[in-house]
Structures are given as structure tokens and as C-alpha cells.
Write a protein that holds these residues in place. Sequence first.
Motif, PDB file in Angstrom:
ATOM      1  N   VAL A 173     -12.075 -35.229  31.632  1.00 51.44           N
ATOM      2  CA  VAL A 173     -11.790 -36.549  31.071  1.00 51.44           C
ATOM      3  C   VAL A 173     -12.407 -37.587  32.000  1.00 51.44           C
ATOM      4  CG1 VAL A 173      -9.952 -38.162  30.465  1.00 51.44           C
ATOM      5  CG2 VAL A 173      -9.653 -35.725  30.027  1.00 51.44           C
ATOM      6  N   THR A 174     -13.144 -38.522  31.435  1.00 54.30           N
ATOM      7  CA  THR A 174     -13.766 -39.565  32.239  1.00 54.30           C
ATOM      8  C   THR A 174     -12.713 -40.557  32.709  1.00 54.30           C
ATOM      9  OG1 THR A 174     -14.190 -41.009  30.353  1.00 54.30           O
ATOM     10  CG2 THR A 174     -15.914 -39.388  30.911  1.00 54.30           C
ATOM     11  N   PHE A 175     -13.083 -41.339  33.707  1.00 55.63           N
ATOM     12  CA  PHE A 175     -12.172 -42.366  34.209  1.00 55.63           C
ATOM     13  C   PHE A 175     -11.830 -43.360  33.106  1.00 55.63           C
ATOM     14  CE2 PHE A 175     -11.512 -46.585  36.067  1.00 55.63           C
ATOM     15  CZ  PHE A 175     -10.374 -46.319  36.817  1.00 55.63           C
ATOM     16  N   ALA A 176     -12.845 -43.771  32.349  1.00 54.39           N
ATOM     17  CA  ALA A 176     -12.625 -44.738  31.270  1.00 54.39           C
ATOM     18  C   ALA A 176     -11.663 -44.173  30.224  1.00 54.39           C
ATOM     19  CB  ALA A 176     -13.952 -45.112  30.622  1.00 54.39           C
ATOM     20  N   GLN A 177     -11.826 -42.905  29.887  1.00 55.60           N
ATOM     21  CA  GLN A 177     -10.937 -42.292  28.902  1.00 55.60           C
ATOM     22  C   GLN A 177      -9.518 -42.195  29.443  1.00 55.60           C
ATOM     23  OE1 GLN A 177     -11.647 -41.465  25.627  1.00 55.60           O
ATOM     24  NE2 GLN A 177      -9.427 -41.296  25.570  1.00 55.60           N
ATOM     25  N   SER A 178      -9.403 -41.858  30.720  1.00 55.62           N
ATOM     26  CA  SER A 178      -8.097 -41.771  31.361  1.00 55.62           C
ATOM     27  C   SER A 178      -7.383 -43.126  31.332  1.00 55.62           C
ATOM     28  CB  SER A 178      -8.280 -41.297  32.804  1.00 55.62           C
ATOM     29  OG  SER A 178      -7.087 -41.328  33.510  1.00 55.62           O
ATOM     30  N   LEU A 179      -8.130 -44.180  31.616  1.00 59.98           N
ATOM     31  CA  LEU A 179      -7.562 -45.525  31.595  1.00 59.98           C
ATOM     32  C   LEU A 179      -7.157 -45.929  30.177  1.00 59.98           C
ATOM     33  CD1 LEU A 179      -7.053 -47.398  33.954  1.00 59.98           C
ATOM     34  CD2 LEU A 179      -9.203 -48.534  33.461  1.00 59.98           C
ATOM     35  N   THR A 180      -7.985 -45.587  29.202  1.00 55.13           N
ATOM     36  CA  THR A 180      -7.662 -45.876  27.807  1.00 55.13           C
ATOM     37  C   THR A 180      -6.404 -45.129  27.379  1.00 55.13           C
ATOM     38  OG1 THR A 180      -9.991 -46.244  27.261  1.00 55.13           O
ATOM     39  CG2 THR A 180      -8.529 -45.714  25.429  1.00 55.13           C
ATOM     40  N   ASP A 181      -6.309 -43.862  27.777  1.00 52.42           N
ATOM     41  CA  ASP A 181      -5.114 -43.069  27.462  1.00 52.42           C
ATOM     42  C   ASP A 181      -3.863 -43.681  28.101  1.00 52.42           C
ATOM     43  OD1 ASP A 181      -6.788 -41.343  26.104  1.00 52.42           O
ATOM     44  OD2 ASP A 181      -6.732 -39.760  27.634  1.00 52.42           O
ATOM     45  N   ALA A 182      -4.002 -44.158  29.326  1.00 54.87           N
ATOM     46  CA  ALA A 182      -2.859 -44.755  30.017  1.00 54.87           C
ATOM     47  C   ALA A 182      -2.423 -46.050  29.332  1.00 54.87           C
ATOM     48  CB  ALA A 182      -3.207 -45.017  31.478  1.00 54.87           C
ATOM     49  N   LEU A 210      -2.826 -46.772  26.161  1.00 57.96           N
ATOM     50  CA  LEU A 210      -2.197 -46.349  24.912  1.00 57.96           C
ATOM     51  C   LEU A 210      -0.765 -45.887  25.173  1.00 57.96           C
ATOM     52  CD1 LEU A 210      -2.618 -45.774  21.870  1.00 57.96           C
ATOM     53  CD2 LEU A 210      -3.374 -43.482  22.526  1.00 57.96           C
ATOM     54  N   MET A 211      -0.590 -45.096  26.234  1.00 60.90           N
ATOM     55  CA  MET A 211       0.748 -44.608  26.598  1.00 60.90           C
ATOM     56  C   MET A 211       1.676 -45.777  26.932  1.00 60.90           C
ATOM     57  SD  MET A 211       2.870 -42.085  27.205  1.00 60.90           S
ATOM     58  CE  MET A 211       1.927 -40.592  27.441  1.00 60.90           C
ATOM     59  N   ALA A 212       1.192 -46.723  27.723  1.00 54.47           N
ATOM     60  CA  ALA A 212       2.013 -47.868  28.115  1.00 54.47           C
ATOM     61  C   ALA A 212       2.438 -48.683  26.894  1.00 54.47           C
ATOM     62  CB  ALA A 212       1.260 -48.751  29.104  1.00 54.47           C
ATOM     63  N   ASP A 213       1.501 -48.913  25.967  1.00 62.05           N
ATOM     64  CA  ASP A 213       1.832 -49.669  24.753  1.00 62.05           C
ATOM     65  C   ASP A 213       2.865 -48.932  23.903  1.00 62.05           C
ATOM     66  OD1 ASP A 213       0.072 -51.641  25.525  1.00 62.05           O
ATOM     67  OD2 ASP A 213      -1.559 -50.961  24.207  1.00 62.05           O
ATOM     68  N   ALA A 214       2.688 -47.624  23.773  1.00 70.42           N
ATOM     69  CA  ALA A 214       3.624 -46.838  22.963  1.00 70.42           C
ATOM     70  C   ALA A 214       5.009 -46.773  23.617  1.00 70.42           C
ATOM     71  CB  ALA A 214       3.073 -45.429  22.748  1.00 70.42           C
TER      72      ALA A 214
END
Length: 104
Positions: free
Chosen positions: A4-13, A15-19
Motif C-alpha cells: 500500500v502506498t503512503f498516499a493510499q494509506s493516508l486516504t484510508d486513514a 476515510l476511517m476517521a470520517d466513518a
Amino acid sequence: MGRVTFAQSLTDARLMADAVKANEEKLLANGMPKDTVEVLESAIADLSKLDTEQEKLKAELKAKTASLEARSADLAQVMTATRQRVKLVFDKEQWKEFGIQARR
């Protein structure tokens, strides 16, 4: 699947925070620590800031490397011209004084 790229990891985080924020009541009722949203958002902000700083440093390093290479090329030109001049002016016996190995 690859890393997983850094950018994808940040995007996932994000998304998690918003949810988590949207479903905070239910998650808190099921044992989630109260500060989870703050911890997630703080980590995301810190990582974003650090990533920006790192990219800036990479750009500075690239510029410094280009400057170093250009200056090294300048030095090589001066050394070549000076070496040739020394060989024309002085006898082979004196070349060593200038750090030139007698070859001809």
C-alpha cells in the motif's frame, strides 16, 4: 497484491476517521476509546505535514545535487586546462610537483 502506498494509506486513514466520526456514538457504546477520532485526525495531520516537509527536502536535495555536479564539472575543466598548461611549461620531472603522473 503489492504494498500500500503512503498516499493510499493516508486516504484510508481519512476515510476511517470520517466513518468513525459519523458512527462515534455506536462505537463508543461498544468500547472504543473517547479520543480515537482526535488521535486519528492528529496522526493524519502530522503525517501530511511531514510528507510535505519531506517532499520539500527532496526538491532541495535535487537542486543541491545539480549544483554540486555543475560545480564539479567546472572544476574538472579547470583542472584539465591547468594540467595541459603545466605539461607545456614544465619538464616531466616537475609534473609530480603538480600531482601529475609522468606518462609521456
